[in-house]
Enzyme design. Structure first.
Site, PDB file in Angstrom:
ATOM      1  CG  ASP A 270      -2.154   0.917   0.952  1.00  0.00           C
ATOM      2  OD1 ASP A 270      -2.087   1.756   0.015  1.00  0.00           O
ATOM      3  OD2 ASP A 270      -3.157   0.815   1.675  1.00  0.00           O
TER       4      ASP A 270
HETATM    5  C1  BGC Z   1      -4.939   3.334  -0.053  1.00  0.00           C
HETATM    6  C2  BGC Z   1      -5.028   2.326  -1.170  1.00  0.00           C
HETATM    7  C3  BGC Z   1      -4.823   3.011  -2.476  1.00  0.00           C
HETATM    8  C4  BGC Z   1      -3.486   3.713  -2.465  1.00  0.00           C
HETATM    9  C5  BGC Z   1      -3.150   4.437  -3.743  1.00  0.00           C
HETATM   10  C6  BGC Z   1      -3.711   4.201  -0.133  1.00  0.00           C
HETATM   11  O1  BGC Z   1      -3.824   5.282   0.708  1.00  0.00           O
HETATM   12  O2  BGC Z   1      -4.980   2.660   1.177  1.00  0.00           O
HETATM   13  O3  BGC Z   1      -6.255   1.669  -1.126  1.00  0.00           O
HETATM   14  O4  BGC Z   1      -4.915   2.104  -3.529  1.00  0.00           O
HETATM   15  O5  BGC Z   1      -3.495   4.685  -1.427  1.00  0.00           O
HETATM   16  O6  BGC Z   1      -3.932   5.556  -3.913  1.00  0.00           O
END
Ligand code: BGC
Length: 742
Positions: A270
């Site tokens: 993530d």
């Molecule tokens: C989120 C993810 C997301 C990623 C990219 C993170 O803050 O938890 O779900 O895909 O950002 O935007």
């Protein structure tokens, strides 16, 4: 026109033409570029040609959403996008802010809670196909979704991005989404693996959960995504499990995901979920994204050199502190992803905002809306009888596709509820609107503006008084409220502060109910809410966050053009304390959070404690009525390798066509370990004309009877007595049949 010119077009595409022009089968091509050769052979060939630096360069981001390919070999970059309800607008190279493109507005599909509420895997397939086509058109290789974290508490700010509280339902629904996305040559990236069930302290909290709950509740949808969906990427979650961050977690990534489930794809972190090079190297991470990018010490031109899996890893390799085999395993996985997506020249071009996509969004939204309560006097609305229709509530006019965190979108078109209602009625019906309450509305997220001015100068008292005044003379009142995508509502990085409706909405609803008995409440939310007014309101509809076509889909249901057939994918407790995580577990915890409730999540808890919910898992009404009966099994016992057929008849006993979801639950009467009273093990959505009957058939295998034995670390089906329950909701069982497992 497609937009390949907007990216750095790799050498390979120059050689073969733009993606979509057909495969590369030229015998003069090096083996890795020859698409007629087996994938693994191509991977080994590419790997053998790469330098150490080129290998490491593939394992981390080079911008907010892309990673480098191998330019020397014509291996293209990989581009990711959120996910999971539409294709995120383009951001700047290294910022969350908008790139300012004018051709990146997408179709917003309904939130995944709404999709799950259709209880229809065909809708999942339609969703996956449509969003996959949009991803392709926007030249994305990895779609960061779907999310299948289990709904543990109604306070989790991200529940709207997930598929509810039940492992079987979310497993069934996630698979077609993935398969259809990937048919477009776009990887689905199922997230957030695992145990990411709250936003509070999400970067640090260590989840303490027993092995049974882990395997029976929190992992099955991920397992289905891998084993049945064949997903090409998995995103690690921010939180910790067993003291290790889940983006580099030996137990979850190496042992369970890669070893036990045989996952051959890429583990993507993530964004900002990586904390240590050695752990990232050794504990199963393959690609690092979103780490801090302000450390310009390694090279002013590329701060991404500083990532844990960039120079620090390269240095470890050069010093002999990291082994080649682990590196090659990661690179093979990234190459596999690349060949499946970016380098796949057979993939279709895709399309953006096509009429088919809008129709899909509307259909899924209409099928997912859940009629929670209906005395038949207000809904479906009859515009010839209800000539003066009053709509009250901010969510009737507020755009909901902007906000909520990483799933925020920039849409070509969003039909609000009020617009949908206005479009649906004829000249004989007069529609008026009253605001009723005001939220802390924002109109911007990451630079995307709704363009809506929702400012309001009237006091809360005045707003209620005006709404009440208008309600007195209306033939019917539709209150449209719920939550929104602001911080502290249904929104990433925060959890909800309380279970009740925010912004004083309860008072507005009570006041309206007092002056007009023809009141329907429509909730726009991704979460359950308290309804202290439930006895005074004759009709309640859960409409979710339904995307671009929200208003049209809502009008379809309100006016009865679509007969509601959605069913709740999670329980609505009366009070928050009646939810297991709050009654017995911990929420939100501190450095750790203990899931003391174990496997008793959602309806499993309500069943075990005989707590009547406000609305049960699986509940949802229709404008017609159904009878389910004649529940039978074709035998009285099941052998270890055998199957048992459970059948039930379902009849449409009302006067309009409609669909019922017939649900099969299994209960284990004799067990060494405690088990839920019953668990969902089958469902089928059946469309029926008035008077029509169909027989629904479920096949029960020993697998459906098994539990995870944490003493043996294995699934076990224990011989003994079981009951198959068939019904229309978890609290509405219409027939049952006993059998034994030998
Ligand atoms: C989120 C993810 C997301 C990623 C990219 C993170 O803050 O938890 O779900 O895909 O950002 O935007």
């Amino acid at each position: 026109m497609n937009t390949c010119f907007l990216k750095i077009v790799p050498a390979l595409l120059f050689m073969t033409g733009c993606a979509g022009n057909g495969g590369s089968t030229d015998n003069n091509l090096p083996p890795y570029q020859n698409e007629s050769l087996p994938l693994e052979e191509r991977i080994e060939d590419a790997l053998s040609r790469m330098t150490l630096e080129e290998k490491v360069a593939m394992l981390h981001a080079q911008s907010k959403f892309s990673s480098a390919g191998v330019p020397r070999l014509g291996i293209p970059e990989i581009w990711c996008t959120d996910g999971p309800h539409g294709i995120r607008p383009e951001v700047l190279w290294d910022e969350w802010n908008q790139a300012g493109w004018t051709n990146d507005s997408c179709t917003a599909f309904p939130a995944l809670t709404c999709l799950a509420a259709t209880w229809n895997p065909e809708m999942s397939a339609l969703f996956g196909k449509s969003i996959g086509e949009e991803a392709r058109y926007r030249e994305k290789d990895v779609l960061l979704g779907p999310g299948v974290n289990i709904y543990r508490t109604p306070l989790n700010g991200r529940n709207f991005e997930y598929m509810g509280e039940d492992p079987y339902l979310s497993s069934r629904m996630v698979v077609p989404y993935i398969q259809q996305v990937q048919k477009n040559g776009v990887a689905a990236c199922v997230k957030h693996f695992a145990l990411n069930n709250q936003e509070t302290n999400r970067q640090s909290v260590d989840v303490v959960v027993d092995d049974r709950a882990l395997h029976e509740i929190y992992l099955p949808a991920f397992k289905a995504a891998v084993e049945q969906g064949g997903v090409w990427a998995v995103m690690g979650s921010y939180n910790k499990y067993k003291g290790q961050h889940c983006c580099h977690n030996q137990y979850l990534l190496n042992d369970i995901l890669k070893r036990d489930w045989g996952f051959d794809g890429v583990v993507i972190s993530d964004w900002g979920g990586v904390h240590d090079t050695k752990q990232a190297v050794e504990n199963g991470l393959d690609m690092e994204f979103g780490s801090w990018t302000n450390g310009l010490t390694w090279g002013a031109s590329n701060a991404y050199d500083n990532y844990y899996l960039a120079h620090p890893y390269l240095e470890m390799l050069k010093r002999g502190e990291a082994d080649q085999a682990t590196l090659d395993d990661k690179v093979r996985r990234v190459l596999r992803l690349n060949f499946r997506t970016a380098m796949n020249t057979h993939k279709p071009f895709g399309s953006l905002n096509s009429p088919e996509h809008l129709a899909a969004a509307r259909r899924i939204a209409g099928e997912g809306m859940v009629l929670l309560k209906n005395d038949g006097k207000v809904l479906p609305l009859d515009p010839t009888a209800a000539k003066r229709l009053l709509v009250v509530g901010e969510n009737a006019v507020r755009m909901m596709t902007v906000g909520g965190g990483s799933s925020s979108l920039k849409v070509r078109h969003e039909c609000t509820p009020l617009e949908g209602i206005l479009t649906a009625v004829g000249p004989e019906c007069e529609v008026s609107f009253e605001r009723g309450y005001v939220s802390d509305a924002t109109d911007t997220y990451d630079g995307v503006k709704t363009g809506q001015d929702l400012s309001e100068t009237r006091s809360a008292e005045r707003l209620i008084a005006d709404a009440v005044q208008a309600a007195r003379s209306a033939d019917a009142v539709i209150f449209i409220g719920g939550l929104n995508k602001n911080w502290g509502q249904d929104c990433e990085s925060t959890d909800r502060a309380s279970y009740g409706l925010p912004y004083g909405q309860d008072r507005v609803i009570e006041a309206l109910a007092e002056v007009n008995p023809h009141l329907a409440v429509v909730l726009v939310s991704g979460n359950a809410v308290a309804m202290p007014w439930i006895d005074r309101v004759p009709a309640v509809l859960e409409a979710w966050f339904s995307g671009s076509e929200t208003g049209n889909a809502l009008a379809d249901v309100l006016f009865g053009r679509v007969n509601p057939s959605g069913k709740l994918p999670f329980t609505f407790p009366v009070r928050l304390e009646e939810n297991a995580a709050h009654a017995m577990g911990e929420f939100p915890g501190g450095d750790t959070v203990h899931y003391n409730e174990g496997i008793f999540v959602g309806y499993r808890w309500h069943d075990a404690k005989a707590i009547r919910p406000l609305f049960a898992f699986g509940h949802g009404l229709s404008y017609t009525t159904f009878e389910i009966g004649n529940v039978k099994a074709d035998r009285t016992s099941l052998t270890a390798n055998g199957t048992l057929r459970v059948t039930a008849d379902v009849t449409n006993t009302g006067d309009r066509a409609g669909a019922e979801v017939v649900q099969l639950y299994i209960g284990d009467a004799e067990s060494t370990l405690p088990r839920p009273v019953k668990e969902l093990k089958g469902f089928e959505k059946v469309m029926l004309e008035p008077g029509q009957t169909r027989t629904v058939e479920f096949t029960v295998t020993p697998e459906a009877l098994s539990y995870y034995d944490d003493t043996k670390h294995a699934w076990t089906a224990e011989p003994g007595r079981f009951t198959a329950y068939v019904g229309a909701a978890s609290d509405d069982i219409r027939g049952q049949v006993d059998f034994t497992l030998e």
